[in-house]
Write an enzyme that holds these catalytic residues in place. Structure first.
Site, short mmCIF file in Angstrom:
data_model
loop_
_atom_site.label_atom_id
_atom_site.label_comp_id
_atom_site.label_asym_id
_atom_site.label_seq_id
_atom_site.Cartn_x
_atom_site.Cartn_y
_atom_site.Cartn_z
CB CYS A 193 -0.94 0.01 1.20
SG CYS A 193 -2.11 -1.33 1.18
CG HIS B 107 -3.23 3.39 2.33
ND1 HIS B 107 -3.73 3.09 1.10
CD2 HIS B 107 -3.28 2.22 3.04
CE1 HIS B 107 -4.08 1.82 1.06
NE2 HIS B 107 -3.82 1.27 2.23
CG ASN C 250 -6.71 -0.83 1.37
OD1 ASN C 250 -6.03 -0.36 0.47
ND2 ASN C 250 -6.17 -1.38 2.46
N1 ACO Z 1 -18.61 -8.53 9.35
C1 ACO Z 1 -19.08 -8.81 10.58
N2 ACO Z 1 -18.27 -9.16 11.60
C2 ACO Z 1 -16.96 -9.22 11.35
C3 ACO Z 1 -16.41 -8.94 10.08
C4 ACO Z 1 -17.30 -8.59 9.06
N3 ACO Z 1 -16.89 -8.29 7.81
N4 ACO Z 1 -15.07 -9.08 10.14
C5 ACO Z 1 -14.77 -9.44 11.40
N5 ACO Z 1 -15.90 -9.53 12.11
C6 ACO Z 1 -16.07 -9.91 13.52
C7 ACO Z 1 -14.91 -10.74 14.01
O1 ACO Z 1 -15.12 -12.10 13.72
C8 ACO Z 1 -14.97 -10.46 15.50
O2 ACO Z 1 -15.96 -11.27 16.07
P1 ACO Z 1 -15.69 -12.02 17.48
O3 ACO Z 1 -15.47 -10.90 18.47
O4 ACO Z 1 -16.94 -12.79 17.69
O5 ACO Z 1 -14.47 -12.84 17.27
C9 ACO Z 1 -15.44 -9.01 15.58
O6 ACO Z 1 -16.04 -8.71 14.31
C10 ACO Z 1 -14.33 -8.04 15.81
O7 ACO Z 1 -13.25 -8.32 14.90
P2 ACO Z 1 -11.95 -7.47 14.89
O8 ACO Z 1 -10.99 -8.04 13.89
O9 ACO Z 1 -11.49 -7.28 16.29
O10 ACO Z 1 -12.54 -6.09 14.32
P3 ACO Z 1 -11.84 -4.71 14.23
O11 ACO Z 1 -12.61 -3.70 14.92
O12 ACO Z 1 -10.36 -4.81 14.53
O13 ACO Z 1 -11.98 -4.38 12.67
C11 ACO Z 1 -10.65 -4.43 10.66
C12 ACO Z 1 -11.40 -5.25 11.72
C13 ACO Z 1 -11.67 -3.56 9.96
C14 ACO Z 1 -10.01 -5.40 9.68
C15 ACO Z 1 -9.60 -3.55 11.34
O14 ACO Z 1 -8.81 -4.33 12.24
C16 ACO Z 1 -8.68 -2.88 10.36
O15 ACO Z 1 -9.10 -2.03 9.59
N6 ACO Z 1 -7.38 -3.20 10.40
C17 ACO Z 1 -6.40 -2.60 9.50
C18 ACO Z 1 -6.53 -3.18 8.16
C19 ACO Z 1 -5.71 -2.44 7.13
O16 ACO Z 1 -5.62 -1.25 7.17
N7 ACO Z 1 -5.17 -3.17 6.19
C20 ACO Z 1 -4.53 -2.62 5.07
C21 ACO Z 1 -3.09 -2.37 5.28
S1 ACO Z 1 -2.41 -1.74 3.85
C22 ACO Z 1 -1.84 -2.96 2.77
O17 ACO Z 1 -0.65 -3.09 2.56
C23 ACO Z 1 -2.82 -3.85 2.03
#
Ligand code: ACO
Length: 332
Positions: A116, A257, A287
């Site tokens: 990214c 980003h 993203n």
């Molecule tokens: N829909 C519904 N529930 C979901 C989903 C979904 N799509 N995805 C995860 N959940 C659930 C999980 O299973 C979990 O349930 P549980 O508590 O029963 O286990 C709950 O939601 C919370 O999950 P978390 O992973 O803790 O959710 P979080 O608030 O951290 O959000 C996310 C997840 C959006 C992925 C976040 O962590 C994030 O944005 N991280 C950074 C990602 C990023 O920026 N990546 C790109 C980097 S750049 C590159 O090089 C590609």
């Protein structure tokens, strides 16, 4: 060798595949909901490339728009860099494919792999190559077909990403547009499994077993990535401001980003800048990895909200880990 060492973004362009995938569409595919995706990420919809659309073809279309905006002829281009983590194939490079699709001369063309942060890295490489006087107009492209490496049964990742391309023409002559003032880039490869695709490379070539194990899909430890994303983007902003004796108030527009609205808001809080100064379009794109900043830069430029002398700060974070920032000054 010429005396003028300035480098300018003289034109921007972008390309969006026509197919839109909404959160409600995704809720019919995996166990998720429109509300969860909006609350946790800010994303409402994303573009998905068709089978005939490739990283190269999307990059070429964005580039053609950037060349037109720069008011130059395609024969003026003498350097092509494509930042991508979803190349058409391992080799030849996607940049070589773009070079021939656009009918360019036999110019230096290669890919940059920094996930990214790839566009920031490519901009730094191209700027420095141009400053030695050997190149006059470069295409710097971010293009991604992330839909091709997503596990469409994994709700933790498939809701986050989209496809698209953005491109800029970088010119060594003093021109209207953005002057590239400075770049900062850094990497830390000690935690590769935070965000990676384990299969397909020389460490894990494609086999029926690797396919069955889903090793050719993007894998991410979302929460851990979230925390380091905020930390390293803040570091990238502070590093650039300190180098130039600037404070956050001096920056007129931040173009971060576009991974997650909560990451952008946390960054704004950590540097104590109003969130209105942060350009956001992830609600419509998701993203798009290396394409996200050049797409956002193109949209911001076309909105005409900048005035001569305004500072624009690009800031990115990605797999690797990689991170960095680019300071631009708008001129017209
Ligand atoms: N829909 C519904 N529930 C979901 C989903 C979904 N799509 N995805 C995860 N959940 C659930 C999980 O299973 C979990 O349930 P549980 O508590 O029963 O286990 C709950 O939601 C919370 O999950 P978390 O992973 O803790 O959710 P979080 O608030 O951290 O959000 C996310 C997840 C959006 C992925 C976040 O962590 C994030 O944005 N991280 C950074 C990602 C990023 O920026 N990546 C790109 C980097 S750049 C590159 O090089 C590609």
């Amino acid at each position: 060798m010429r005396d003028n060492n300035g480098v300018f973004i003289s034109g921007t362009g972008s390309y969006a595949p026509s197919k839109t995938l909404t959160n409600c569409d995704l809720a019919r595919m995996v166990d998720t909901s429109d509300q969860w995706i909006i609350n946790r990420t800010g994303i409402r919809e994303r573009r998905i490339a068709g089978t005939e659309e490739k990283t190269s073809t999307m990059g070429s279309l964005a580039s053609a728009a950037a060349i037109k905006a720069a008011g130059i002829h395609k024969d003026d281009i003498d350097l092509v860099l494509v930042a991508t983590l979803t190349p058409d194939m391992f080799f030849p490079s996607t940049a070589c494919l773009v070079q021939t699709q656009l009918g360019l001369r036999q110019v230096t063309s290669f890919d940059v792999g920094a996930a990214c942060s790839g566009f920031i890295f490519a901009l730094e490489i191209a700027s420095n190559m141009m400053k030695n006087g050997n190149f006059r107009h470069a295409l710097v492209i971010g293009s991604e077909k992330l839909s091709s490496i997503l596990d469409w049964e994994d709700r933790k990742t498939c809701v986050l990403f989209g496809d698209g391309a953005g491109a800029v023409v970088l010119s060594s002559q003093d021109r209207l547009g953005y002057e590239v003032i400075d770049s900062y880039t850094a990497s830390d490869g000690s935690q590769p499994k935070l965000l990676h695709m384990p299969g397909g490379g020389s460490a894990c070539p494609a086999t029926p077993e690797s396919l069955g194990q889903g090793r050719h899909f993007l894998k991410m430890q979302g929460q851990k990535v979230f925390k380091v994303a905020v930390r390293f983007m803040e570091q990238s902003v502070r590093k650039m401001l300190d180098r130039h004796g600037l404070i956050p108030e001096d920056i007129d527009l931040f173009i971060p980003h576009q991974a997650n609205l909560r990451i952008i808001e946390a960054l704004a809080r950590s540097i104590k800048a109003p969130k209105e100064k942060f350009f956001v379009n992830l609600d419509r794109w998701g993203n798009t990895s290396a394409a996200s900043i050049p797409i956002a830069l193109d949209e911001a430029s076309r909105k005409n909200r900048l005035q001569s002398g305004d500072y624009v700060l690009l800031v990115a974070f990605g797999a690797g880990l990689t991170w960095g920032s680019t300071l631009l000054k708008w001129k017209y």
